[in-house]
Design a protein around this motif. Structure first.
Motif, PDB file in Angstrom:
ATOM      1  N   ALA A  81      -1.145  10.843  -9.458  1.00 52.47           N
ATOM      2  CA  ALA A  81      -2.307  10.895  -8.564  1.00 52.47           C
ATOM      3  C   ALA A  81      -3.178  12.097  -8.940  1.00 52.47           C
ATOM      4  O   ALA A  81      -2.761  13.231  -8.773  1.00 52.47           O
ATOM      5  N   HIS A  82      -4.383  11.821  -9.454  1.00 53.27           N
ATOM      6  CA  HIS A  82      -5.259  12.886  -9.936  1.00 53.27           C
ATOM      7  C   HIS A  82      -6.262  13.384  -8.904  1.00 53.27           C
ATOM      8  O   HIS A  82      -6.489  14.573  -8.791  1.00 53.27           O
ATOM      9  N   ARG A  83      -6.886  12.458  -8.213  1.00 48.17           N
ATOM     10  CA  ARG A  83      -7.934  12.866  -7.276  1.00 48.17           C
ATOM     11  C   ARG A  83      -7.979  11.946  -6.081  1.00 48.17           C
ATOM     12  O   ARG A  83      -7.429  10.861  -6.091  1.00 48.17           O
ATOM     13  N   ARG A  84      -8.651  12.395  -5.061  1.00 53.27           N
ATOM     14  CA  ARG A  84      -8.771  11.645  -3.820  1.00 53.27           C
ATOM     15  C   ARG A  84      -9.513  10.331  -4.057  1.00 53.27           C
ATOM     16  O   ARG A  84     -10.476  10.272  -4.816  1.00 53.27           O
ATOM     17  N   GLY A  85      -9.034   9.264  -3.422  1.00 53.14           N
ATOM     18  CA  GLY A  85      -9.675   7.964  -3.539  1.00 53.14           C
ATOM     19  C   GLY A  85      -8.683   6.840  -3.436  1.00 53.14           C
ATOM     20  O   GLY A  85      -7.565   7.021  -2.941  1.00 53.14           O
ATOM     21  N   GLN A  86      -9.079   5.679  -3.926  1.00 48.19           N
ATOM     22  CA  GLN A  86      -8.230   4.490  -3.848  1.00 48.19           C
ATOM     23  C   GLN A  86      -8.201   3.786  -5.205  1.00 48.19           C
ATOM     24  O   GLN A  86      -9.211   3.715  -5.891  1.00 48.19           O
ATOM     25  N   ALA A  87      -7.046   3.265  -5.556  1.00 46.05           N
ATOM     26  CA  ALA A  87      -6.873   2.521  -6.797  1.00 46.05           C
ATOM     27  C   ALA A  87      -6.109   1.234  -6.495  1.00 46.05           C
ATOM     28  O   ALA A  87      -5.342   1.166  -5.537  1.00 46.05           O
ATOM     29  N   GLN A  88      -6.340   0.240  -7.331  1.00 43.44           N
ATOM     30  CA  GLN A  88      -5.597  -1.018  -7.222  1.00 43.44           C
ATOM     31  C   GLN A  88      -4.887  -1.254  -8.546  1.00 43.44           C
ATOM     32  O   GLN A  88      -5.484  -1.131  -9.610  1.00 43.44           O
ATOM     33  N   LEU A  89      -3.609  -1.611  -8.450  1.00 46.35           N
ATOM     34  CA  LEU A  89      -2.798  -1.853  -9.631  1.00 46.35           C
ATOM     35  C   LEU A  89      -2.175  -3.232  -9.575  1.00 46.35           C
ATOM     36  O   LEU A  89      -1.983  -3.800  -8.504  1.00 46.35           O
ATOM     37  N   VAL A 149      -4.996   7.919  -2.415  1.00 46.77           N
ATOM     38  CA  VAL A 149      -4.673   9.320  -2.704  1.00 46.77           C
ATOM     39  C   VAL A 149      -5.479  10.198  -1.768  1.00 46.77           C
ATOM     40  O   VAL A 149      -6.704  10.107  -1.692  1.00 46.77           O
ATOM     41  N   LYS A 150      -4.755  11.053  -1.046  1.00 46.83           N
ATOM     42  CA  LYS A 150      -5.375  11.996  -0.118  1.00 46.83           C
ATOM     43  C   LYS A 150      -5.216  13.413  -0.678  1.00 46.83           C
ATOM     44  O   LYS A 150      -4.363  13.651  -1.518  1.00 46.83           O
ATOM     45  N   SER A 151      -6.005  14.327  -0.173  1.00 45.78           N
ATOM     46  CA  SER A 151      -5.941  15.736  -0.627  1.00 45.78           C
ATOM     47  C   SER A 151      -4.689  16.406  -0.162  1.00 45.78           C
ATOM     48  O   SER A 151      -4.138  16.131   0.845  1.00 45.78           O
ATOM     49  N   LYS A 187       0.845  -1.195   0.000  1.00 41.05           N
ATOM     50  CA  LYS A 187       0.000   0.000   0.000  1.00 41.05           C
ATOM     51  C   LYS A 187       0.877   1.240   0.000  1.00 41.05           C
ATOM     52  O   LYS A 187       1.854   1.321   0.744  1.00 41.05           O
ATOM     53  N   VAL A 188       0.518   2.205  -0.843  1.00 43.11           N
ATOM     54  CA  VAL A 188       1.233   3.472  -0.934  1.00 43.11           C
ATOM     55  C   VAL A 188       0.219   4.594  -0.750  1.00 43.11           C
ATOM     56  O   VAL A 188      -0.854   4.566  -1.357  1.00 43.11           O
ATOM     57  N   VAL A 189       0.548   5.582   0.074  1.00 45.12           N
ATOM     58  CA  VAL A 189      -0.326   6.732   0.297  1.00 45.12           C
ATOM     59  C   VAL A 189       0.305   7.946  -0.383  1.00 45.12           C
ATOM     60  O   VAL A 189       1.433   8.328  -0.062  1.00 45.12           O
ATOM     61  N   LEU A 190      -0.436   8.528  -1.328  1.00 41.82           N
ATOM     62  CA  LEU A 190       0.029   9.692  -2.087  1.00 41.82           C
ATOM     63  C   LEU A 190      -0.872  10.881  -1.828  1.00 41.82           C
ATOM     64  O   LEU A 190      -1.952  10.739  -1.245  1.00 41.82           O
ATOM     65  N   GLN A 191      -0.433  12.041  -2.290  1.00 40.06           N
ATOM     66  CA  GLN A 191      -1.249  13.247  -2.279  1.00 40.06           C
ATOM     67  C   GLN A 191      -1.601  13.582  -3.721  1.00 40.06           C
ATOM     68  O   GLN A 191      -0.879  13.200  -4.653  1.00 40.06           O
ATOM     69  N   VAL A 192      -2.694  14.305  -3.912  1.00 37.65           N
ATOM     70  CA  VAL A 192      -3.076  14.730  -5.258  1.00 37.65           C
ATOM     71  C   VAL A 192      -1.911  15.490  -5.887  1.00 37.65           C
ATOM     72  O   VAL A 192      -1.315  16.360  -5.252  1.00 37.65           O
TER      73      VAL A 192
END
Length: 102
Positions: free
Chosen positions: A72-80, A100-102, A16-21
């Motif tokens: 990272a475009h917008r807040r939410g979660q993606a799976q790759l 992805v967080k704001s 899991k990776v946490v990014l910002q927009v």
């Protein structure tokens, strides 16, 4: 301010990776696909690293692609699903959740 995050070793990639927009995640892998969350992240590539020479020409090595970028475009979660290793002789894959967080 957006960040450029480079992961040189795909084996050390966490689940899991946490990014910002606005963040750009650079992975040294040979490919991948977004399983879910295509509105959250944009996958760029795969690319093959090349060099700009002094005369303005580009020198590209032969071989498999080796870089994938994730914007990272917008807040939410993606799976790759990312492809690690050599895609022709020793491929592997790894699941990655991106939050992805704001």
């Amino acid at each position: 301010m957006a960040r450029l995050i480079e992961v040189e070793n795909s084996q050390s990639l966490p689940e899991k990776v946490v990014l910002q927009v606005g963040d750009l995640l650079v992975l040294k892998v040979s490919g991948g696909q977004v399983i879910s969350g295509t509105d959250v992240v944009e996958l760029l590539g795969p690319f093959q690293a090349s060099l700009l020479l002094n005369n303005g020409e580009i020198m590209s090595p032969m071989g498999a692609p080796n870089t994938l970028m994730l914007l990272a475009h917008r807040r939410g979660q993606a799976q790759l699903d990312v492809v690690t290793g050599d895609p022709w002789y020793g491929p592997g894959s790894k699941q990655l959740v991106v939050v992805v967080k704001s």
